[in-house]
Scaffold this motif. Structure first.
Motif, PDB file in Angstrom:
ATOM      1  N   ALA A 149      -6.972   3.683  -6.533  1.00  0.00           N
ATOM      2  CA  ALA A 149      -8.201   2.807  -6.123  1.00  0.00           C
ATOM      3  C   ALA A 149      -8.130   1.475  -6.742  1.00  0.00           C
ATOM      4  CB  ALA A 149      -9.510   3.435  -6.357  1.00  0.00           C
ATOM      5  N   LYS A 150      -7.705   1.513  -7.815  1.00  0.00           N
ATOM      6  CA  LYS A 150      -7.430   0.122  -8.408  1.00  0.00           C
ATOM      7  C   LYS A 150      -6.444  -0.588  -8.143  1.00  0.00           C
ATOM      8  CE  LYS A 150      -9.102  -2.602 -11.505  1.00  0.00           C
ATOM      9  NZ  LYS A 150     -10.255  -3.369 -11.267  1.00  0.00           N
ATOM     10  N   ASP A 151      -5.146  -0.014  -7.630  1.00  0.00           N
ATOM     11  CA  ASP A 151      -4.136  -0.668  -7.122  1.00  0.00           C
ATOM     12  C   ASP A 151      -4.213  -1.190  -5.787  1.00  0.00           C
ATOM     13  OD1 ASP A 151      -2.673   0.026  -9.479  1.00  0.00           O
ATOM     14  OD2 ASP A 151      -1.470   1.761  -8.679  1.00  0.00           O
TER      15      ASP A 151
ATOM     16  N   PHE B 173       0.806  -1.426   0.022  1.00  0.00           N
ATOM     17  CA  PHE B 173       0.095   0.078  -0.045  1.00  0.00           C
ATOM     18  C   PHE B 173       0.959   1.253  -0.154  1.00  0.00           C
ATOM     19  CE2 PHE B 173      -2.919  -3.172   2.109  1.00  0.00           C
ATOM     20  CZ  PHE B 173      -3.706  -3.042   1.070  1.00  0.00           C
ATOM     21  N   ASN B 174       2.019   1.213   0.814  1.00  0.00           N
ATOM     22  CA  ASN B 174       2.838   2.542   0.933  1.00  0.00           C
ATOM     23  C   ASN B 174       3.411   2.865  -0.386  1.00  0.00           C
ATOM     24  OD1 ASN B 174       2.238   2.728   3.455  1.00  0.00           O
ATOM     25  ND2 ASN B 174       3.929   1.846   4.260  1.00  0.00           N
ATOM     26  N   THR B 175       3.748   1.775  -1.111  1.00  0.00           N
ATOM     27  CA  THR B 175       4.394   2.008  -2.503  1.00  0.00           C
ATOM     28  C   THR B 175       3.451   2.719  -3.497  1.00  0.00           C
ATOM     29  OG1 THR B 175       5.837   0.168  -2.282  1.00  0.00           O
ATOM     30  CG2 THR B 175       5.594   1.117  -4.442  1.00  0.00           C
ATOM     31  N   HIS B 176       2.156   2.180  -3.521  1.00  0.00           N
ATOM     32  CA  HIS B 176       1.088   2.667  -4.382  1.00  0.00           C
ATOM     33  C   HIS B 176       0.682   4.084  -3.854  1.00  0.00           C
ATOM     34  CE1 HIS B 176       0.217  -1.036  -6.276  1.00  0.00           C
ATOM     35  NE2 HIS B 176      -0.060  -1.476  -5.176  1.00  0.00           N
ATOM     36  N   LEU B 177       0.946   4.386  -2.539  1.00  0.00           N
ATOM     37  CA  LEU B 177       0.402   5.859  -2.175  1.00  0.00           C
ATOM     38  C   LEU B 177       1.556   6.829  -2.607  1.00  0.00           C
ATOM     39  CD1 LEU B 177      -1.419   7.553  -0.930  1.00  0.00           C
ATOM     40  CD2 LEU B 177      -0.598   6.915   1.575  1.00  0.00           C
TER      41      LEU B 177
ATOM     42  N   GLU C 251      -4.431  -4.943  -4.410  1.00  0.00           N
ATOM     43  CA  GLU C 251      -3.561  -5.334  -3.236  1.00  0.00           C
ATOM     44  C   GLU C 251      -4.513  -6.155  -2.138  1.00  0.00           C
ATOM     45  OE1 GLU C 251      -0.397  -5.504  -2.356  1.00  0.00           O
ATOM     46  OE2 GLU C 251       0.121  -4.417  -4.236  1.00  0.00           O
ATOM     47  N   VAL C 252      -5.670  -5.488  -2.052  1.00  0.00           N
ATOM     48  CA  VAL C 252      -6.678  -6.137  -1.181  1.00  0.00           C
ATOM     49  C   VAL C 252      -6.942  -7.621  -1.686  1.00  0.00           C
ATOM     50  CG1 VAL C 252      -8.783  -5.881  -0.250  1.00  0.00           C
ATOM     51  CG2 VAL C 252      -7.408  -4.065   0.053  1.00  0.00           C
TER      52      VAL C 252
ATOM     53  N   PHE D  84       1.150   7.468  -5.962  1.00  0.00           N
ATOM     54  CA  PHE D  84       0.217   8.481  -6.437  1.00  0.00           C
ATOM     55  C   PHE D  84       0.677   9.818  -6.059  1.00  0.00           C
ATOM     56  CE2 PHE D  84      -3.225  10.913  -4.346  1.00  0.00           C
ATOM     57  CZ  PHE D  84      -4.053  10.956  -5.365  1.00  0.00           C
ATOM     58  N   ILE D  85       1.383  10.112  -4.864  1.00  0.00           N
ATOM     59  CA  ILE D  85       1.783  11.290  -4.563  1.00  0.00           C
ATOM     60  C   ILE D  85       2.631  11.763  -5.403  1.00  0.00           C
ATOM     61  CG2 ILE D  85       2.996  12.447  -2.706  1.00  0.00           C
ATOM     62  CD1 ILE D  85       1.693  10.688  -0.799  1.00  0.00           C
TER      63      ILE D  85
END
Length: 143
Positions: A125-127, A3-7, A131-132, A10-11
């Motif tokens: 959101a898709k990423d 999740f951190n990588t995706h965030l 992951e979920v 995004f940033i």
């Protein structure tokens, strides 16, 4: 990926989008201000990026925030002059100040209301959804 990588992605994507918009709307004289707009991701691990200029355009702050009227005095030369026009002013001049041109803030407002930002949010959101789902599948066990 987590999740951190995706965030972080995004940033950075948002920061890059804002920087690209700023390069379009920034005022141009020599071109250094536009060329120098960058995304600084030194704090990406804290989920932060900064968009701005380096020392290539040391006047960027004055363009962005403006200046109040002020006196400019000679330091090393005999007189102040305008390089473009060749006009000579003397040993000091009363500068009227500069109206602020907050091109970075305007670029952020523009980008955050754009379709490009909506696409970046949808991608995040898709990423996260993927992951979920991956975590759920990994946690399923047959007994």
């Amino acid at each position: 990926m987590n999740f951190n990588t995706h965030l972080k992605n995004f940033i950075f994507r948002v920061g890059s989008g804002i920087a690209n918009r700023a390069k379009i709307i920034a005022p141009i004289d020599t071109g250094n201000l536009k060329k120098d707009i960058q995304v600084f991701d030194d704090n990406i691990n804290n989920f932060e990026v900064e968009i701005g200029n380096t020392k290539l355009a040391p006047y960027a702050k004055f363009v962005h925030e403006g200046t109040k009227p002020h006196v400019i005095k000679v330091k090393k030369m005999k007189a102040l002059a305008n390089k473009k026009t060749g006009q000579i002013f003397g040993k000091k001049v009363n500068h009227p100040g500069i109206k602020a041109n907050p091109y970075l803030l305007n670029a952020a407002d523009d980008f955050l209301g754009s379709l490009e930002f909506e696409k970046a949010k949808d991608r995040l959101a898709k990423d996260v959804e993927n992951e979920v789902l991956k975590d759920i599948k990994a946690s399923l066990k047959v007994k």
